[in-house]
Design a protein around this motif. Structure first.
Motif, PDB file in Angstrom:
ATOM      1  N   GLY A   9      36.017  47.484  92.074  1.00 48.48           N
ATOM      2  CA  GLY A   9      37.196  47.994  91.387  1.00 48.48           C
ATOM      3  C   GLY A   9      37.940  48.987  92.251  1.00 48.48           C
ATOM      4  O   GLY A   9      37.519  49.310  93.366  1.00 48.48           O
ATOM      5  N   PRO A  10      39.066  49.508  91.739  1.00 47.23           N
ATOM      6  CA  PRO A  10      39.861  50.478  92.496  1.00 47.23           C
ATOM      7  C   PRO A  10      39.109  51.788  92.727  1.00 47.23           C
ATOM      8  O   PRO A  10      38.498  52.326  91.806  1.00 47.23           O
ATOM      9  N   THR A  12      40.275  54.652  93.090  1.00 43.49           N
ATOM     10  CA  THR A  12      40.874  55.752  92.336  1.00 43.49           C
ATOM     11  C   THR A  12      40.296  55.880  90.926  1.00 43.49           C
ATOM     12  O   THR A  12      40.476  56.905  90.278  1.00 43.49           O
ATOM     13  N   GLU A  13      39.605  54.869  90.454  1.00 46.36           N
ATOM     14  CA  GLU A  13      39.014  54.918  89.118  1.00 46.36           C
ATOM     15  C   GLU A  13      37.645  55.582  89.095  1.00 46.36           C
ATOM     16  O   GLU A  13      37.044  55.729  88.037  1.00 46.36           O
ATOM     17  N   PHE A  14      37.144  55.991  90.262  1.00 42.51           N
ATOM     18  CA  PHE A  14      35.832  56.631  90.357  1.00 42.51           C
ATOM     19  C   PHE A  14      35.984  58.129  90.589  1.00 42.51           C
ATOM     20  O   PHE A  14      36.578  58.547  91.572  1.00 42.51           O
ATOM     21  N   GLU A  15      35.416  58.912  89.689  1.00 42.91           N
ATOM     22  CA  GLU A  15      35.255  60.347  89.919  1.00 42.91           C
ATOM     23  C   GLU A  15      33.824  60.542  90.427  1.00 42.91           C
ATOM     24  O   GLU A  15      32.977  59.662  90.262  1.00 42.91           O
ATOM     25  N   ASP A  18      30.521  59.003  88.772  1.00 39.95           N
ATOM     26  CA  ASP A  18      30.789  57.732  88.080  1.00 39.95           C
ATOM     27  C   ASP A  18      30.014  56.595  88.721  1.00 39.95           C
ATOM     28  O   ASP A  18      29.683  56.640  89.906  1.00 39.95           O
ATOM     29  N   ALA A  20      29.494  52.011  88.526  1.00 36.41           N
ATOM     30  CA  ALA A  20      29.885  50.691  88.027  1.00 36.41           C
ATOM     31  C   ALA A  20      28.746  49.750  88.389  1.00 36.41           C
ATOM     32  O   ALA A  20      28.087  49.915  89.411  1.00 36.41           O
ATOM     33  N   ARG A  33      29.573  56.995  92.939  1.00 41.13           N
ATOM     34  CA  ARG A  33      30.340  57.895  93.811  1.00 41.13           C
ATOM     35  C   ARG A  33      29.770  59.306  93.674  1.00 41.13           C
ATOM     36  O   ARG A  33      29.552  59.791  92.557  1.00 41.13           O
ATOM     37  N   ILE A 117      40.350  49.249  97.298  1.00 42.73           N
ATOM     38  CA  ILE A 117      39.419  48.548  96.426  1.00 42.73           C
ATOM     39  C   ILE A 117      37.996  48.722  96.973  1.00 42.73           C
ATOM     40  O   ILE A 117      37.762  48.588  98.174  1.00 42.73           O
TER      41      ILE A 117
END
Length: 124
Positions: A9-10, A12-15, A18, A20, A33, A117
């Motif tokens: 995934g992108p 930028t969606e991971f802090e 986080d 996945a 991350r 990505i």
């Protein structure tokens, strides 16, 4: 781009902290991350098969024995660990090594970030 990349995934969606979960062949792999870096580990704790990559990410708590009758001096190290939510087994994110027994190791995968990505690289 390599044929062996599995899209996560992108970026930028991971802090930090986080995760996945993706399928890599027949294995479930967690991408985590921490401190701005991405790590990918097999999402199966060797203790009892728990979803280790869904656990808490934190700095490793270390201690130093100062003497008889004295409290242990505790401090947080530089390394980030992840702890399995089932029974608390903890592993270094960078190496996949169990923090108490270096003979126990989670399989690791390379992570590639391309054009924003995040991918797991399955090529050996």
């Amino acid at each position: 781009m390599s044929d062996g990349l599995v899209e996560v995934g992108p970026a930028t969606e991971f802090e930090d902290g986080d995760h996945a979960i993706v399928e890599v062949g027949r294995a479930e792999v967690g991408v985590v991350r921490a401190d701005g870096e991405f790590y990918a580990l097999r999402n199966q704790c060797p203790h009892d098969g728990g979803p280790v990559c869904k656990g808490t990410v934190q700095r490793e708590l270390l201690g130093e024995f100062t003497g008889t009758g004295e409290r242990v001096e505790q401090y947080y190290g530089e390394e980030c660990i992840i702890s399995c939510p089932w029974h608390g087994w903890s592993f270094e994110l960078e190496t996949g090594t169990h923090i108490g027994d270096e003979r126990i190791q989670l399989p690791m995968y390379d992570v590639v970030v391309e054009d924003g990505i995040v991918y797991v690289d399955t090529d050996e």
